[in-house]
Design a protein around this motif. Structure first.
Motif, PDB file in Angstrom:
ATOM      1  N   LEU A  50      63.106 -63.098 -39.116  1.00 39.87           N
ATOM      2  CA  LEU A  50      63.932 -63.224 -40.248  1.00 39.87           C
ATOM      3  C   LEU A  50      63.419 -64.463 -40.469  1.00 39.87           C
ATOM      4  N   GLU A  51      62.705 -64.801 -41.441  1.00 37.08           N
ATOM      5  CA  GLU A  51      62.432 -66.556 -42.021  1.00 37.08           C
ATOM      6  C   GLU A  51      63.490 -66.598 -42.729  1.00 37.08           C
ATOM      7  N   SER A  52      63.283 -68.146 -42.329  1.00 36.39           N
ATOM      8  CA  SER A  52      64.317 -69.160 -42.976  1.00 36.39           C
ATOM      9  C   SER A  52      65.001 -68.759 -44.323  1.00 36.39           C
ATOM     10  N   GLY A  53      66.016 -68.757 -44.813  1.00 37.04           N
ATOM     11  CA  GLY A  53      65.844 -68.095 -46.244  1.00 37.04           C
ATOM     12  C   GLY A  53      67.106 -66.962 -46.884  1.00 37.04           C
ATOM     13  N   PHE A  54      67.502 -65.988 -45.564  1.00 33.75           N
ATOM     14  CA  PHE A  54      68.087 -64.958 -46.434  1.00 33.75           C
ATOM     15  C   PHE A  54      69.207 -65.843 -45.590  1.00 33.75           C
ATOM     16  N   ALA A  55      70.307 -64.547 -46.383  1.00 27.41           N
ATOM     17  CA  ALA A  55      71.745 -65.079 -45.956  1.00 27.41           C
ATOM     18  C   ALA A  55      72.458 -64.402 -44.630  1.00 27.41           C
ATOM     19  N   VAL A  80      71.701 -60.922 -42.085  1.00 20.87           N
ATOM     20  CA  VAL A  80      71.800 -60.566 -40.678  1.00 20.87           C
ATOM     21  C   VAL A  80      72.768 -59.522 -40.139  1.00 20.87           C
ATOM     22  N   ARG A  81      74.109 -60.063 -40.986  1.00 24.07           N
ATOM     23  CA  ARG A  81      75.383 -59.393 -40.719  1.00 24.07           C
ATOM     24  C   ARG A  81      75.087 -57.512 -41.098  1.00 24.07           C
ATOM     25  N   VAL A 120      68.081 -58.633 -34.802  1.00 23.70           N
ATOM     26  CA  VAL A 120      67.371 -59.222 -35.717  1.00 23.70           C
ATOM     27  C   VAL A 120      67.056 -61.065 -35.392  1.00 23.70           C
ATOM     28  N   ARG A 121      66.176 -61.370 -35.623  1.00 20.69           N
ATOM     29  CA  ARG A 121      66.274 -63.025 -34.434  1.00 20.69           C
ATOM     30  C   ARG A 121      65.361 -63.652 -35.434  1.00 20.69           C
ATOM     31  N   PHE A 122      65.354 -64.966 -35.519  1.00 14.33           N
ATOM     32  CA  PHE A 122      64.777 -66.292 -36.270  1.00 14.33           C
ATOM     33  C   PHE A 122      63.508 -66.087 -35.683  1.00 14.33           C
ATOM     34  N   ALA A 123      62.112 -65.595 -35.739  1.00 13.81           N
ATOM     35  CA  ALA A 123      61.029 -65.855 -34.854  1.00 13.81           C
ATOM     36  C   ALA A 123      60.261 -67.268 -35.603  1.00 13.81           C
TER      37      ALA A 123
END
Length: 571
Positions: free
Chosen positions: A516-521, A525-526, A535-538
């Motif tokens: 998930l790109e930066s910007g998702f709440a 994610v939870r 889920v990871r922030f690649a």
């Protein structure tokens, strides 16, 4: 990474509250806003990943060239200016809207494997995968053939006129842009050992730096030979002989005869209707129909009511992607060797059957058929043009992994692609290596029409991200009401580790990873984790977007990728 616009995560860290239903936010107020405005122009439009290439496309159309001439001129420029993603050593695919016949034309400009290289040779060398670089993954480059095929049907200027701006920049030089310099610097350590690379693609053994002038006189000579001698100067003349001799001297198999035998193919684009929009892709050997399958699987769900960035939106998208990519591994290959049941795969009936596997509560961990390893390090360019007569071009071109194989024949100024890495070294696989065969292709141009009229020419380059990106652009505009620029700026979803037509057969058993790109709440994610997603922030695998839309009031609307160097512009 180079210093670009602040990410949405960075905005949140300084106290700006981000709505989850928009693409980006104004840095002062936090209100919904794209990173830049859409671009409007009355006559013509171009959107590319390099500002100078965009200017060349516009200059070409101002001089009387068609959108196809502009696309060729821009593509040639990008091969010089963005060699980290493309060049005449790679392949090309295009979709063209012709206003005279009021229909779409597709071109598959992919090359085939060397006829003297066999599966037994890989086995003799003890290989279970085709190497990423060097002579073994090299296939015939199809781009130049694609240029001439498109030009013969839709061009108005001469090919010499189309190539002249790039020839001049290659001789006189141009400043290297920031994102390109970053990826160039990453490529040099990996490719410098291959003959011809360091001599032709470095400055004293290093990559050119941001703002530094880059010249490529060898490429200028090659393009001039093509301008003077036409297509056959590349495939049947001295250029092909240099390529053949170079590979013969460096443990390779690509030959003059392979070059001389090459031909691309006109193909019929295929489509599905998504909430009143006809979305068009090219059939395999590319992966475009995966985007159509994803959209078909999502159409029964009311994504608009869930909202952009909601747990339901992301979960449903990821599950649809897993199902589409399972078919991608099983069916997408060279149709001359392994024809796919395309009509069945993109039908609504089939989507209803497959959609029954989706649960709103639980992430799929395994999807049949089995999943070979994922290969997502490829890089590509996508561009689109539109002219005053109404012609639109959606064109994508690539060397596959960034700067390709690293194999740079002496004096030619370009690197051969490593697209053959996408073959599977297993006889029972649809994408099994065979002599004279086209590998599975990741690069796909996109197009959309409404009521039989052109609406949108678009693409999102970047390996397995491409069909995922295509589907997300359509969803962002159709379901979430974003404008053309917002649709590209919106934070993106990428699912990794799913079924792939390349590499060894390693089935997915853990559900893969959701990037998930930066910007998702964080609430999203939870919730995804509670459904069983990992889920990871690649950092950075989200592709590059360009688009042109028909303005209902006349003229064109353009948008460009905020994560890259380029822009959209018109006149």
């Amino acid at each position: 990474m180079p210093r670009l616009l602040p990410s949405l995560l960075a905005l949140a860290m300084v106290g700006i509250t981000m709505p989850t239903t928009v693409a980006a936010a104004d840095r002062i107020t936090g209100q919904p806003f794209a990173t830049r405005s859409e671009v409007y122009a009355p006559h013509a439009m171009a959107a590319t990943s390099h500002p100078l290439a965009t200017q060349i496309a516009l200059d070409t159309m101002k001089a009387g060239g068609s959108a196809v001439d502009a696309a060729i001129a821009a593509n040639a420029a990008l091969g010089l200016m963005e060699p980290t993603g493309n060049g005449i050593g790679g392949d090309l695919f295009a979709i063209v809207w012709d206003p005279k016949t009021k229909r779409l034309y597709g071109y598959d400009g992919s090359g085939r494997s060397p006829r003297s290289l066999t599966l037994a040779e890989f086995q003799r060398r003890g290989l279970t995968d085709i190497p990423s670089h060097g002579p073994l993954p090299v296939t015939v480059p199809g781009t130049v053939d694609g240029w001439f095929a498109l030009h013969a049907r839709f061009g108005t200027l001469t090919m010499a006129e189309n190539l002249a701006p790039t020839i001049r920049y290659a001789r006189e030089g141009h400043p290297v842009h920031e994102v390109i310099a970053y990826y160039w610097d990453r490529s040099v350590p990996r490719l410098g050992k291959w003959p011809g690379f360091t001599e032709q693609f470095t400055i004293d053994g290093r990559a050119p730096r941001t703002g530094e002038t880059w010249r490529n006189p060898n490429l200028a000579d090659t393009l001039q030979a093509i301008a003077d001698g036409g297509r056959d100067a590349f495939y049947k003349g001295d250029i092909a002989r240099v390529i053949g001799d170079y590979f013969a001297a460096n443990d390779g198999f690509l030959s003059y005869d392979d070059m001389a035998a090459h031909t691309g193919n006109w193909v019929e684009p295929v489509s599905t209707n998504y909430r009143g929009v006809d979305v068009w892709e090219l059939p395999p050997s590319g992966q475009g129909i995966a985007a159509l399958q994803i959209l078909n699987l999502l159409e029964p769900y009311d994504l608009k009511s869930y909202g952009f960035g909601s747990p339901e939106h992301v979960h449903l998208f990821v599950e649809a992607k897993k199902l589409a990519f399972a078919d991608r591994a099983r069916w997408y290959a060279d149709p001359e060797f392994h024809p796919a049941p395309v009509a069945r795969l993109i039908s609504k009936e089939y989507a209803r059957e497959r959609g029954a596997l989706i649960s709103m509560d639980t992430a799929l961990r395994e999807v049949q058929p089995g999943t070979p390893k994922q290969l997502d390090e490829g890089d590509t360019i996508y561009l689109t043009t539109a002219d005053a007569d109404g012609m639109m071009v959606s064109l994508i071109q690539s060397n596959y992994r960034g700067m390709g194989s690293g194999m740079a024949p002496p004096g030619l100024g370009f690197i051969l692609q490593d697209r053959g890495e996408q073959f599977v070294l297993r006889e029972d696989h649809p994408n099994a290596y065979a002599p004279g065969k086209r590998p599975f292709h990741t690069i796909i141009p996109g197009f959309a029409t409404r009521d039989g009229e052109p609406w949108l020419s678009f693409g999102v380059m970047g390996g397995a991200m491409q069909p995922q990106g295509h589907a997300q652009i359509i969803i962002n505009m159709v379901d979430f009401g974003m404008n053309l620029q917002e649709a590209g700026d919106a934070p993106r979803i990428q699912h990794d580790g799913s079924t792939d037509p390349a590499g060894q057969a390693t089935p997915m058993t853990d559900g893969g990873e959701v990037d998930l790109e930066s910007g998702f709440a964080y609430g999203t994610v939870r919730a995804l984790m509670m459904k069983g997603h990992s889920v990871r922030f690649a950092h950075g695998p989200y592709g590059g977007y360009q688009a042109i839309m028909k303005n209902p009031h006349g003229g064109w609307i353009g948008a460009s990728e905020s994560r890259k160097d380029g822009h959209a512009a018109g006149y």
